[in-house]
Design a protein around this motif. Structure first.
Motif, PDB file in Angstrom:
ATOM      1  N   ASP A  55      -4.238   2.308  -8.896  1.00 21.41           N
ATOM      2  CA  ASP A  55      -5.615   1.891  -8.645  1.00 21.41           C
ATOM      3  C   ASP A  55      -6.450   3.025  -8.073  1.00 21.41           C
ATOM      4  O   ASP A  55      -7.662   3.074  -8.250  1.00 21.41           O
ATOM      5  N   SER A  56      -5.769   3.931  -7.352  1.00 23.76           N
ATOM      6  CA  SER A  56      -6.513   4.988  -6.677  1.00 23.76           C
ATOM      7  C   SER A  56      -6.761   6.187  -7.592  1.00 23.76           C
ATOM      8  O   SER A  56      -7.417   7.142  -7.211  1.00 23.76           O
TER       9      SER A  56
ATOM     10  N   GLY B 140     -10.913   1.546 -11.776  1.00 26.68           N
ATOM     11  CA  GLY B 140     -10.539   1.134 -10.420  1.00 26.68           C
ATOM     12  C   GLY B 140     -10.045  -0.275 -10.334  1.00 26.68           C
ATOM     13  O   GLY B 140     -10.171  -0.914  -9.301  1.00 26.68           O
TER      14      GLY B 140
ATOM     15  N   SER C  68      -7.805  -3.540  -9.882  1.00 23.07           N
ATOM     16  CA  SER C  68      -6.733  -3.795  -8.934  1.00 23.07           C
ATOM     17  C   SER C  68      -5.631  -4.541  -9.647  1.00 23.07           C
ATOM     18  O   SER C  68      -5.871  -5.269 -10.596  1.00 23.07           O
TER      19      SER C  68
ATOM     20  N   TYR D  26      -0.986   2.237  -6.218  1.00 24.37           N
ATOM     21  CA  TYR D  26      -1.227   3.670  -6.273  1.00 24.37           C
ATOM     22  C   TYR D  26      -2.091   4.031  -7.473  1.00 24.37           C
ATOM     23  O   TYR D  26      -3.036   4.815  -7.353  1.00 24.37           O
TER      24      TYR D  26
ATOM     25  N   SER E  69       0.844  11.207  -9.808  1.00 28.82           N
ATOM     26  CA  SER E  69       1.294  10.089  -8.978  1.00 28.82           C
ATOM     27  C   SER E  69       2.497  10.408  -8.119  1.00 28.82           C
ATOM     28  O   SER E  69       3.169   9.479  -7.658  1.00 28.82           O
TER      29      SER E  69
ATOM     30  N   GLN F 153      -5.510   5.936   0.420  1.00 28.78           N
ATOM     31  CA  GLN F 153      -6.806   5.579  -0.113  1.00 28.78           C
ATOM     32  C   GLN F 153      -6.905   4.136  -0.531  1.00 28.78           C
ATOM     33  O   GLN F 153      -7.974   3.629  -0.792  1.00 28.78           O
ATOM     34  N   SER F 154      -5.756   3.485  -0.658  1.00 22.54           N
ATOM     35  CA  SER F 154      -5.818   2.149  -1.216  1.00 22.54           C
ATOM     36  C   SER F 154      -6.265   1.131  -0.188  1.00 22.54           C
ATOM     37  O   SER F 154      -6.158  -0.048  -0.419  1.00 22.54           O
TER      38      SER F 154
ATOM     39  N   HIS G 207       0.803  -1.188   0.000  1.00 20.79           N
ATOM     40  CA  HIS G 207       0.000   0.000   0.000  1.00 20.79           C
ATOM     41  C   HIS G 207       0.832   1.230   0.000  1.00 20.79           C
ATOM     42  O   HIS G 207       1.618   1.471   0.887  1.00 20.79           O
TER      43      HIS G 207
ATOM     44  N   SER H  59      -2.269  -2.422 -13.074  1.00 13.37           N
ATOM     45  CA  SER H  59      -3.451  -1.770 -12.524  1.00 13.37           C
ATOM     46  C   SER H  59      -4.602  -1.731 -13.536  1.00 13.37           C
ATOM     47  O   SER H  59      -5.753  -1.907 -13.169  1.00 13.37           O
TER      48      SER H  59
ATOM     49  N   HIS I 218      -0.576   4.179  -0.619  1.00 14.77           N
ATOM     50  CA  HIS I 218      -1.436   5.338  -0.571  1.00 14.77           C
ATOM     51  C   HIS I 218      -2.561   5.100   0.417  1.00 14.77           C
ATOM     52  O   HIS I 218      -3.157   4.049   0.430  1.00 14.77           O
TER      53      HIS I 218
END
Lengths: 297, 324
Positions: free
Chosen positions: A182-183, B20, B22, A180, A211, A10-11, A6, A116, A8
């Protein structure tokens, strides 16, 4: 996914630093009294825990056994730089670490973007492969790499060292970047496509540009791994003038009589960069990110 | 890649680029349908992934393959030697040194994982409540982890290595004798493990703090109104709420402990009389001090297999939790 890495807030709370703490406890009367024994306990524990670090700093700045100086002194520092190759070691460490950071991010960011955004069997397979590779013991690959690098003249060579560091950071770094990315909402990219941007264009102009925190935390992770590594250094470095700082510090112990003032002065030099990075870029750190850095140890 | 995306291509690319998504490509609700990437997108993806794949093959794939070759040959660092099949594995599995190292690695890992977890949990709980300068303590307590291991092992050496070091001197002055922390086999093992816990607890503390931060404090208020004791609150609320991150941190820490080389090697070098020799240290010494690659790589291989199982377990757990 993305737990180890992680980068970030938010993740998600899996391993990452979860969002802002919402639970400010309302302290009752009893709680208020409890506060003081807690404070005392944490003060004592912190003091005990930090003894080895305090000892290092104190010894680095107190006069050695053969010194005429009194009180705090920078004598040990100047001695270690004038009598050993400390300056060269510091330079070697900086060059290796910074190259590792730059190349790691340059490799991990594009790959993380594909991880991602891509949805195919191949991409998820590659993600699993990266994950499995990060847990492999470095010792397994070090022996074949030593033989390969010896043939290529990359043993006792800072470039060889850098290549291995990039190799060991790239797995976790890619996951960190993917987590990251992903967010970052896809709608930002969609807007750029409507303006005629290519996928590569939206990656560099939209995603990368937004980023910085993700890139920073990945860079910090690569920095810590390369700066702290000992195992790869001890295998691949042979001569004094190619040593990085960990090898330099260790070289003090080969003598019968360890020069503690010297070694502690150099130790302080060595711990400064990570402590400074940590103190200034604290908020970009995440549990998982640093966690990965340990995997390389 | 520089060509302008045509509207039709855009629509396909958009399907390819799931919102979004993953990194693991794990299925998301409503995203199960397989979508074909547009030609442009997949070409771009190919070039973006290429450097990573090349590096993975060069630094991980090729060495792993070569390690397989060496593990089945009786060579050294210069020559590969003759093919001997599983002889190296047999000799490794038959040697007492291997089992002693495996035993130490196991003990070291158990103490490392649960020791650092216990200390980390305690401190995370202490720091959870509001105390003066709480943030400062949090940062200071992370230092053992941030400081390079070469530096901290140097400091620990200074503190305990010789009978005249600080800690043995304190013991002597208290009339407790002069313990030889790194010369006595049992004490050396204990010292290495305490050192490992000292290095690792900040990681656990951070993990648990992060998990605790997402817990709503009203849960506790409700519980204490219902008359739950402190211990009940801890065992019935806190522990279950941090269970998932605890599980993940245990597995991660297991990987860190099994793979750990410098913590042990820098403090004791594996001694005295091999009392603190872990599998990594044994593999390192077999290859770089005894100059036999076969058995050394065989040891590394056995570790690798164990760790692959552990990390696949972890991977599945993470994917499961991301779907929740």
């Amino acid at each position: 996914m993305s737990a180890v890495v992680h980068a970030h807030p938010q993740s998600g709370p899996v391993l990452g630093v979860a969002g802002p703490a919402k639970n400010k406890r309302v302290l009752s009367e009893a709680g208020h009294r409890g506060q003081w024994w807690r404070f005392t306990a944490i003060l004592l524990i912190t003091a005990i825990v930090l003894v080895p670090i305090m000892v290092t700093v104190v010894l680095a700045f107190t006069p050695g056994p053969n010194s005429t100086a009194t009180g705090l002194t920078f004598e040990n520092l100047s001695n270690v730089f004038s009598t050993t190759l400390a300056a060269t070691w510091l330079q070697n460490s900086l060059v290796t670490t910074l190259s590792t950071v730059v190349v790691s991010v340059a490799v991990a960011a594009p790959a993380g973007y594909v991880l991602s955004r891509g949805r195919s069997k191949a991409v998820s397979g590659y993600s699993l492969l990266l994950f499995v590779m990060q847990s492999l013991p470095v010792i397994t690959s070090v022996v074949p790499l030593f033989i390969l690098f010896a043939a290529m003249g990359l043993v006792d060579n800072l470039m060889g060292l850098t290549i291995i560091y990039v190799g060991s950071t790239m797995t976790v770094a890619t996951w960190m970047m993917a987590a990251y990315f992903d967010s970052i909402p896809i709608s930002l990219e969609e807007a750029s496509w409507i303006d005629g941007c290519s996928v590569f264009g939206s990656f560099t102009k939209v995603v990368l540009r937004n980023s910085l925190p993700g890139i920073l935390s990945t860079a910090i992770f690569a920095f810590l791994l390369a700066w702290n590594d000992y195992l790869v250094a001890i295998v691949f470095l042979r001569s004094n003038e190619i040593f990085t700082l960990p090898m330099g510090v260790q070289s003090f112990f080969q003598q019968n009589n360890t020069d503690w003032s010297g070694v502690m002065a150099l130790a302080v030099i060595m711990m400064l960069p990570p402590v400074i990075v940590f103190a200034t870029l604290n908020k970009y750190f995440s549990v998982g990110g640093i966690g990965g850095s340990l995997a390389g140890r | 890649m520089s060509s302008t995306t045509a509207p039709s291509g855009l629509a396909r690319a958009r399907r390819g680029l799931a919102p979004g998504g993953s990194g693991g490509g794990s299925p998301q609700p409503g995203q199960n349908r397989k979508s074909k990437l547009s030609a442009q997108t997949s070409r771009t993806f190919f070039w973006l992934l290429l450097p990573s794949v090349v590096l993975l093959v060069l630094i991980h794939g090729y060495p792993l393959f070569q390690a397989g070759v060496q593990a089945t040959h009786n060579g050294n660092l210069i020559q590969t030697g003759d093919f001997v099949g599983i002889e190296n594995f047999q000799s490794v599995l038959a040697s007492p040194a291997f089992w002693k190292a495996a035993q130490f690695t196991l003990l070291f890992t158990i103490v490392g994982v649960f020791g650092s977890w216990a200390v980390g949990l305690g401190l995370a709980l202490l720091l959870r409540t509001k105390i003066p300068a709480g943030g400062t303590f949090k940062v200071l307590l992370l230092l053992p982890w941030v400081v390079p291991i070469v530096v901290s092992s140097t400091a620990w050496n200074w503190l305990v290595a010789t009978p005249d070091s600080l800690v043995p001197s304190l013991y002597r002055n208290l009339g407790l004798g002069t313990p030889l922390f790194l010369a006595d086999p049992t004490l050396a093992a204990v010292t290495v493990m305490i050192f490992k816990v000292w290095v690792s607890f900040p990681f656990m503390m951070m993990m648990i703090s992060a998990a605790l931060a997402s817990v709503d404090s009203t849960v506790y208020e409700a519980a204490s109104m219902d008359g739950a004791t402190r211990f009940q609150q801890f065992s019935q609320i806190t522990l279950p709420l941090i269970a998932r991150s605890t599980y993940i941190s245990w597995i991660l820490m297991t990987i860190f402990c099994v793979n750990d080389f410098p913590t042990i090697y820098l403090l004791t070098g594996g001694g005295p009389v091999d009392a603190t020799t872990s599998l990594v240290v044994l593999a390192y010494r077999t290859v770089f001090q005894d100059f036999t690659t076969g058995p050394g790589v065989a040891i590394a291989f056995l570790m690798t297999m164990t760790l692959v199982v552990i990390s696949v377990l972890l991977y599945r757990q993470i994917r499961k939790s991301s779907v929740e």
